[in-house]
Design a protein around this motif. Sequence first.
Motif, PDB file in Angstrom:
ATOM      1  N   ALA A   1      -9.204  -7.506  -3.024  1.00 37.88           N
ATOM      2  CA  ALA A   1      -9.767  -8.384  -4.334  1.00 37.88           C
ATOM      3  C   ALA A   1      -8.392  -9.016  -4.811  1.00 37.88           C
ATOM      4  N   ALA A   2      -7.307  -8.301  -5.041  1.00 37.84           N
ATOM      5  CA  ALA A   2      -6.162  -9.179  -5.908  1.00 37.84           C
ATOM      6  C   ALA A   2      -5.911 -10.223  -4.895  1.00 37.84           C
ATOM      7  N   ARG A   3      -5.788 -10.052  -3.628  1.00 35.82           N
ATOM      8  CA  ARG A   3      -5.232 -11.191  -2.586  1.00 35.82           C
ATOM      9  C   ARG A   3      -6.331 -12.285  -2.559  1.00 35.82           C
ATOM     10  N   ALA A   4      -7.717 -11.806  -2.927  1.00 37.93           N
ATOM     11  CA  ALA A   4      -8.782 -12.852  -2.857  1.00 37.93           C
ATOM     12  C   ALA A   4      -8.482 -13.758  -4.089  1.00 37.93           C
ATOM     13  N   LYS A   5      -7.706 -13.319  -5.034  1.00 40.05           N
ATOM     14  CA  LYS A   5      -7.683 -14.089  -6.511  1.00 40.05           C
ATOM     15  C   LYS A   5      -6.393 -14.838  -6.291  1.00 40.05           C
ATOM     16  N   GLY A   6      -5.680 -14.921  -5.245  1.00 31.79           N
ATOM     17  CA  GLY A   6      -4.281 -15.365  -5.262  1.00 31.79           C
ATOM     18  C   GLY A   6      -3.191 -14.460  -5.908  1.00 31.79           C
ATOM     19  N   TYR A   7      -3.499 -13.163  -5.804  1.00 33.36           N
ATOM     20  CA  TYR A   7      -2.440 -12.471  -6.245  1.00 33.36           C
ATOM     21  C   TYR A   7      -2.018 -11.367  -5.135  1.00 33.36           C
ATOM     22  N   ASP A   8      -0.768 -10.800  -5.109  1.00 33.65           N
ATOM     23  CA  ASP A   8      -0.394  -9.829  -4.146  1.00 33.65           C
ATOM     24  C   ASP A   8       0.438  -8.995  -4.878  1.00 33.65           C
ATOM     25  N   PHE A   9       0.648  -7.910  -4.398  1.00 36.26           N
ATOM     26  CA  PHE A   9       1.646  -6.607  -4.899  1.00 36.26           C
ATOM     27  C   PHE A   9       2.635  -6.308  -3.753  1.00 36.26           C
ATOM     28  N   ILE A  10       3.972  -6.420  -4.159  1.00 38.59           N
ATOM     29  CA  ILE A  10       4.935  -5.733  -3.078  1.00 38.59           C
ATOM     30  C   ILE A  10       4.173  -4.302  -2.714  1.00 38.59           C
ATOM     31  N   PRO A  11       4.461  -3.942  -1.255  1.00 40.77           N
ATOM     32  CA  PRO A  11       3.923  -2.765  -0.862  1.00 40.77           C
ATOM     33  C   PRO A  11       4.419  -1.449  -2.033  1.00 40.77           C
ATOM     34  N   LEU A  12       3.519  -0.681  -2.297  1.00 38.66           N
ATOM     35  CA  LEU A  12       3.646   0.401  -3.065  1.00 38.66           C
ATOM     36  C   LEU A  12       4.693   1.546  -2.607  1.00 38.66           C
ATOM     37  N   PRO A  13       5.384   1.636  -3.409  1.00 38.17           N
ATOM     38  CA  PRO A  13       6.437   2.739  -2.984  1.00 38.17           C
ATOM     39  C   PRO A  13       5.510   3.929  -2.411  1.00 38.17           C
ATOM     40  N   LYS A  14       6.104   4.679  -1.450  1.00 37.34           N
ATOM     41  CA  LYS A  14       5.562   5.830  -0.719  1.00 37.34           C
ATOM     42  C   LYS A  14       4.902   6.795  -1.749  1.00 37.34           C
ATOM     43  N   ASP A  15       5.872   7.335  -2.310  1.00 37.30           N
ATOM     44  CA  ASP A  15       5.582   8.155  -3.715  1.00 37.30           C
ATOM     45  C   ASP A  15       4.405   7.760  -4.572  1.00 37.30           C
ATOM     46  N   ALA A  16       4.427   6.580  -4.911  1.00 40.48           N
ATOM     47  CA  ALA A  16       3.470   6.201  -5.957  1.00 40.48           C
ATOM     48  C   ALA A  16       2.077   6.071  -5.086  1.00 40.48           C
ATOM     49  N   ALA A  17       2.050   5.458  -3.902  1.00 44.44           N
ATOM     50  CA  ALA A  17       0.663   5.540  -3.128  1.00 44.44           C
ATOM     51  C   ALA A  17       0.107   6.778  -2.784  1.00 44.44           C
ATOM     52  N   THR A  18       1.216   7.578  -2.703  1.00 44.74           N
ATOM     53  CA  THR A  18       0.589   9.309  -2.349  1.00 44.74           C
ATOM     54  C   THR A  18       0.165   9.631  -3.588  1.00 44.74           C
ATOM     55  N   GLN A  19       0.772   9.438  -4.975  1.00 47.11           N
ATOM     56  CA  GLN A  19       0.384  10.034  -6.169  1.00 47.11           C
ATOM     57  C   GLN A  19      -1.204   9.266  -6.551  1.00 47.11           C
TER      58      GLN A  19
END
Length: 108
Positions: free
Chosen positions: A62-80
């Motif tokens: 959804a973010a990419r569809a609106k023209g935004y992107d986020f740097i890959p999440l750190p593994k610990d943040a994605a896990t949390q």
Amino acid sequence: MSRYTITVTSEGRSDPDAVIGFDPPLRTFFLQAFPDQAGDDLALWLGTRDREFETLDALHAAARAKGYDFIPLPKDAATQLADDRAKEVDRPPHDGPLAAFLRHLQSE
């Protein structure tokens, strides 16, 4: 509610103070980025409806569809974030007058 600071990019700009998280009452992941100068509004705010983004992949798409992107999440943040959602996956929907009012607003 979990909240983690990440960097969101759009058209050469970046917001290193963007926030990603999981909102248990709405049972959705959310993303907030690019506040205006007064700090009262956001250029990007996803995840404001019940079960709007049940996966990080859906939020990212959804973010990419609106023209935004986020740097890959750190593994610990994605896990949390995944753990935050897993703790709340069976949470019943909000009920009561405020929840009914919010559902009414979202249906318009």
